[in-house]
Design a protein around this motif. Structure first.
Motif, PDB file in Angstrom:
ATOM      1  N   UNK A  50       0.070   6.301  -6.414  1.00  0.00           N
ATOM      2  CA  UNK A  50       0.814   5.378  -5.550  1.00  0.00           C
ATOM      3  C   UNK A  50       0.836   5.908  -4.116  1.00  0.00           C
ATOM      4  N   UNK A  51       1.065   7.209  -3.959  1.00  0.00           N
ATOM      5  CA  UNK A  51       1.108   7.844  -2.633  1.00  0.00           C
ATOM      6  C   UNK A  51      -0.230   7.695  -1.913  1.00  0.00           C
ATOM      7  N   UNK A  52      -1.323   7.987  -2.616  1.00  0.00           N
ATOM      8  CA  UNK A  52      -2.653   7.899  -2.009  1.00  0.00           C
ATOM      9  C   UNK A  52      -2.964   6.473  -1.566  1.00  0.00           C
ATOM     10  N   UNK A  53      -2.657   5.509  -2.419  1.00  0.00           N
ATOM     11  CA  UNK A  53      -2.950   4.102  -2.100  1.00  0.00           C
ATOM     12  C   UNK A  53      -2.115   3.626  -0.927  1.00  0.00           C
ATOM     13  N   UNK A  54      -0.889   4.110  -0.840  1.00  0.00           N
ATOM     14  CA  UNK A  54       0.001   3.675   0.244  1.00  0.00           C
ATOM     15  C   UNK A  54      -0.394   4.268   1.588  1.00  0.00           C
ATOM     16  N   UNK A  55      -0.820   5.537   1.601  1.00  0.00           N
ATOM     17  CA  UNK A  55      -1.031   6.226   2.868  1.00  0.00           C
ATOM     18  C   UNK A  55      -2.491   6.315   3.315  1.00  0.00           C
ATOM     19  N   UNK A  56      -3.452   6.093   2.420  1.00  0.00           N
ATOM     20  CA  UNK A  56      -4.858   6.157   2.822  1.00  0.00           C
ATOM     21  C   UNK A  56      -5.366   4.766   3.171  1.00  0.00           C
ATOM     22  N   UNK A  57      -5.813   4.595   4.404  1.00  0.00           N
ATOM     23  CA  UNK A  57      -6.243   3.275   4.886  1.00  0.00           C
ATOM     24  C   UNK A  57      -7.450   2.744   4.119  1.00  0.00           C
ATOM     25  N   UNK A  58      -8.293   3.648   3.595  1.00  0.00           N
ATOM     26  CA  UNK A  58      -9.473   3.212   2.854  1.00  0.00           C
ATOM     27  C   UNK A  58      -9.109   2.553   1.514  1.00  0.00           C
ATOM     28  N   UNK A  59      -7.881   2.770   1.072  1.00  0.00           N
ATOM     29  CA  UNK A  59      -7.445   2.226  -0.215  1.00  0.00           C
ATOM     30  C   UNK A  59      -6.546   1.003  -0.049  1.00  0.00           C
ATOM     31  N   UNK A  60      -6.488   0.474   1.171  1.00  0.00           N
ATOM     32  CA  UNK A  60      -5.678  -0.719   1.417  1.00  0.00           C
ATOM     33  C   UNK A  60      -6.503  -1.975   1.129  1.00  0.00           C
ATOM     34  N   UNK A  61      -6.718  -2.216  -0.153  1.00  0.00           N
ATOM     35  CA  UNK A  61      -7.469  -3.396  -0.591  1.00  0.00           C
ATOM     36  C   UNK A  61      -6.757  -3.994  -1.793  1.00  0.00           C
ATOM     37  N   UNK A  62      -7.044  -5.250  -2.143  1.00  0.00           N
ATOM     38  CA  UNK A  62      -6.360  -5.880  -3.285  1.00  0.00           C
ATOM     39  C   UNK A  62      -6.481  -5.100  -4.586  1.00  0.00           C
ATOM     40  N   UNK A  63      -7.663  -4.546  -4.866  1.00  0.00           N
ATOM     41  CA  UNK A  63      -7.847  -3.815  -6.113  1.00  0.00           C
ATOM     42  C   UNK A  63      -6.871  -2.651  -6.221  1.00  0.00           C
ATOM     43  N   UNK A  64      -6.738  -1.889  -5.143  1.00  0.00           N
ATOM     44  CA  UNK A  64      -5.843  -0.737  -5.169  1.00  0.00           C
ATOM     45  C   UNK A  64      -4.375  -1.149  -5.096  1.00  0.00           C
ATOM     46  N   UNK A  65      -4.108  -2.299  -4.498  1.00  0.00           N
ATOM     47  CA  UNK A  65      -2.743  -2.826  -4.515  1.00  0.00           C
ATOM     48  C   UNK A  65      -2.302  -3.071  -5.952  1.00  0.00           C
ATOM     49  N   UNK A  66      -3.175  -3.695  -6.754  1.00  0.00           N
ATOM     50  CA  UNK A  66      -2.838  -3.958  -8.152  1.00  0.00           C
ATOM     51  C   UNK A  66      -2.767  -2.664  -8.960  1.00  0.00           C
ATOM     52  N   UNK A  67      -3.622  -1.699  -8.652  1.00  0.00           N
ATOM     53  CA  UNK A  67      -3.569  -0.404  -9.342  1.00  0.00           C
ATOM     54  C   UNK A  67      -2.245   0.297  -9.039  1.00  0.00           C
ATOM     55  N   UNK A  68      -1.778   0.207  -7.788  1.00  0.00           N
ATOM     56  CA  UNK A  68      -0.491   0.818  -7.435  1.00  0.00           C
ATOM     57  C   UNK A  68       0.657   0.148  -8.183  1.00  0.00           C
ATOM     58  N   UNK A  69       0.576  -1.179  -8.348  1.00  0.00           N
ATOM     59  CA  UNK A  69       1.596  -1.895  -9.122  1.00  0.00           C
ATOM     60  C   UNK A  69       1.567  -1.463 -10.586  1.00  0.00           C
ATOM     61  N   UNK A  70       0.373  -1.271 -11.118  1.00  0.00           N
ATOM     62  CA  UNK A  70       0.228  -0.811 -12.504  1.00  0.00           C
ATOM     63  C   UNK A  70       0.803   0.602 -12.662  1.00  0.00           C
TER      64      UNK A  70
END
Length: 316
Positions: A50-70
């Motif tokens: 969750x931390x990586x997806x929130x703070x890394x700009x390369x992971x700001x995509x829909x796929x990673x948004x759903x992974x963070x929710x999971x």
């Protein structure tokens, strides 16, 4: 006023007794330590993701948004059952009050139902990304992602609000020993002394519907994805598409397989021991496996993790 809520009806009666998995083990202390370590691994793995997806700009995509929710869902999922189970073992108690049992049941059913739909939303996201890449930013905009996520949480809560009150309003005049380590619907239903056959049929139909809609979306999405991959000329493109989709399908098979066993197979296939083993698998092991599945096989996530570790090394 007495019939206004199941909490009011049963709060004055005796507590439920959770038989749990430790009573089935020859080495309960060792099992307690193992489960505690797995619990910490699940919390750490999902929190880091969750931390990586929130703070890394390369992971700001829909796929990673759903992974963070999971991942958020997995943290909540394992926290609903494991802390109480461990504390009960340490403190030498195994009771749970009726309101606590109802709350645990509601949270568990809500999270499980929401995860069904989140896995379908993730399959749809992969379908759009692979089959309609040029329209991807429009079809999976931030607003649409938020709407899909809100819909998944809402549908899961509907499941919780339907099953929990009905289950907890049945009279429990038999033994109050739940042969499980948490208040799962089928385990609690076995304690009722009234005829629950109609409710069990309705619950079965509800579960079929809850599974059928996501499975239809997932099956349809991956059918189109496979056709698109088959037409690709680039070997690298095929490899990347398969890598992305295989991670998601692994999680789908693990989670849906356990759900089908728990809620859709006839009672003749069930024993308390089997039910607890399956529940351990998808309530304790799955939350620790998900971040590993989505990170170890994902170059973007591993790259973000290495970057974070390098930054941490620089500041030491």
């Amino acid at each position: 006023m007495e019939n206004m809520s199941w909490v009011a009806n049963y709060s004055g009666q005796s507590d439920f007794i959770l038989v749990g998995i430790f009573s089935q083990s020859n080495h309960p202390t060792l099992l307690c330590v193992v489960i505690f370590v797995i619990f910490l691994m699940a919390l750490t793995g999902n929190a880091v993701l969750i931390f990586l997806i929130h703070f890394d700009a390369h992971l700001h995509s829909p796929m990673y948004f759903f992974i963070s929710q999971l991942s958020l869902m997995d943290v909540m999922y394992i926290s609903v059952t494991v802390p109480k189970m461990l504390m009960d073992q340490i403190m030498g108690r195994n009771k749970i009050s009726t309101p606590e049992c109802g709350l645990q049941m509601f949270l568990y059913v809500t999270l499980a139902g929401s995860e069904f739909f989140f896995l379908a939303a993730m399959a749809y996201d992969r379908y759009v990304a692979i089959c309609h890449p040029l329209r991807y930013p429009v079809l999976m905009s931030h607003k649409i992602c938020l709407l899909l996520a809100s819909g998944c949480w809402f549908l899961g809560s509907v499941d919780g609000f339907m099953l929990t009150p009905i289950t907890m309003t049945f009279p429990f005049c038999r033994s109050r020993e739940i042969h499980h380590f948490f208040c799962e619907v089928p385990a609690v239903m076995k304690l009722s002394c009234s005829d629950t056959s109609l409710y069990e049929t309705l619950m079965y139909l509800c579960c079929v519907l809850m599974l059928l809609i996501p499975v239809t979306v997932i099956s349809g999405s991956y059918s189109f994805i496979l056709l698109t991959i088959h037409r690709m000329n680039s070997a690298e493109g095929k490899k990347k598409a398969f890598a992305t989709c295989s991670s998601h399908m692994t999680v789908v098979i693990l989670f849906y397989g356990a759900a089908v066993y728990t809620y859709m197979l006839p009672n003749s296939y069930h024993t308390p021991e089997k039910d607890m083993v399956v529940s351990v698998f998808y309530t304790i092991l799955t939350p620790v496996l998900n971040p590993l599945i989505y990170s170890l096989r994902n170059k973007d996530v591993m790259g973000a993790l290495k970057k974070m570790l390098n930054v941490g090394t620089v500041f030491q």
